[in-house]
Scaffold this active site. Sequence first.
Site, mmCIF file in Angstrom:
data_model
loop_
_atom_site.group_PDB
_atom_site.id
_atom_site.type_symbol
_atom_site.label_atom_id
_atom_site.label_comp_id
_atom_site.label_asym_id
_atom_site.label_seq_id
_atom_site.Cartn_x
_atom_site.Cartn_y
_atom_site.Cartn_z
ATOM 1 N N CYS A 102 29.364 78.201 8.885
ATOM 2 C CA CYS A 102 29.253 76.964 8.110
ATOM 3 C C CYS A 102 29.509 75.792 9.047
ATOM 4 O O CYS A 102 30.460 75.827 9.836
ATOM 5 C CB CYS A 102 30.278 76.982 6.981
ATOM 6 S SG CYS A 102 30.237 75.509 5.952
ATOM 7 N N HIS A 144 25.698 80.333 -0.671
ATOM 8 C CA HIS A 144 26.612 79.621 0.229
ATOM 9 C C HIS A 144 26.499 78.106 0.014
ATOM 10 O O HIS A 144 27.512 77.420 -0.149
ATOM 11 C CB HIS A 144 26.279 79.995 1.686
ATOM 12 C CG HIS A 144 27.079 79.232 2.705
ATOM 13 N ND1 HIS A 144 27.954 79.854 3.575
ATOM 14 C CD2 HIS A 144 27.147 77.903 3.003
ATOM 15 C CE1 HIS A 144 28.519 78.936 4.345
ATOM 16 N NE2 HIS A 144 28.043 77.747 4.024
ATOM 17 N N GLU A 145 25.259 77.605 0.022
ATOM 18 C CA GLU A 145 25.071 76.143 -0.084
ATOM 19 C C GLU A 145 25.525 75.635 -1.441
ATOM 20 O O GLU A 145 26.174 74.583 -1.537
ATOM 21 C CB GLU A 145 23.615 75.769 0.184
ATOM 22 C CG GLU A 145 23.118 76.061 1.598
ATOM 23 C CD GLU A 145 24.051 75.568 2.687
ATOM 24 O OE1 GLU A 145 24.711 74.525 2.496
ATOM 25 O OE2 GLU A 145 24.139 76.233 3.728
ATOM 26 N N HIS A 148 29.180 74.988 -2.061
ATOM 27 C CA HIS A 148 29.694 73.692 -1.588
ATOM 28 C C HIS A 148 29.740 72.671 -2.723
ATOM 29 O O HIS A 148 30.586 71.764 -2.719
ATOM 30 C CB HIS A 148 28.800 73.134 -0.473
ATOM 31 C CG HIS A 148 29.061 73.731 0.880
ATOM 32 N ND1 HIS A 148 30.249 73.573 1.546
ATOM 33 C CD2 HIS A 148 28.261 74.453 1.702
ATOM 34 C CE1 HIS A 148 30.177 74.188 2.726
ATOM 35 N NE2 HIS A 148 28.984 74.733 2.843
HETATM 36 NI NI NI Z 1 28.414 75.738 4.609
#
Ligand code: NI
Length: 176
Positions: A102, A144-145, A148
């Site tokens: 990341c 994953h994105e 966030h």
């Molecule tokens: Ni990330």
Amino acid sequence: MAILKIARMGHPVLSRVADPVEDPTAPEIRALVEDMVETMVDAPGTGLAAPQVHVPLRIVVFLVRPERTTGIEGDVPTDLTVLINPVLEPLGDERNEGFEGCLSVPGLTGAVPRFTRLRYRGVGLDGETIDRTVAGFHARVVQHECDHLDGILYPQRMPDLTKLGFVEEIRRRMEK
Ligand code: NI
């Protein structure tokens, strides 16, 4: 166009829930996305979420290069995708573990379980609907994105922190 400063783990913008975008077609949203893409390409990274550039809005950009896909059905490559106000729907309970990095956690990598199959929906910059069913690495990037946007970084998804380490060390361990 500009390369933006990337927030690192510990900055509060990375741990809050981001706000929905009211008008995905607004010029200021397009300008932000252009800067996000430039920042992601420069880094380089395969994905970036708006909170990572200190903007708490529900926007992610990503791409899936063919060489990163796993070969399982549905793990399709994609050119640059801009996804606004995304909604994720895991398909089934199957998960698989894979190493992630990341841009907000520079230098480190860790093994993270993610849903293998996923449907995701959202809106693009022209207001068009995006609705895809994917798997494998593609599904991993999206999870994953989009994490966030809910204030979650990948180490928080790791059940075994012995699998978190510096990229060079983990690579050395895996070569053995
Ligand atoms: Ni990330």
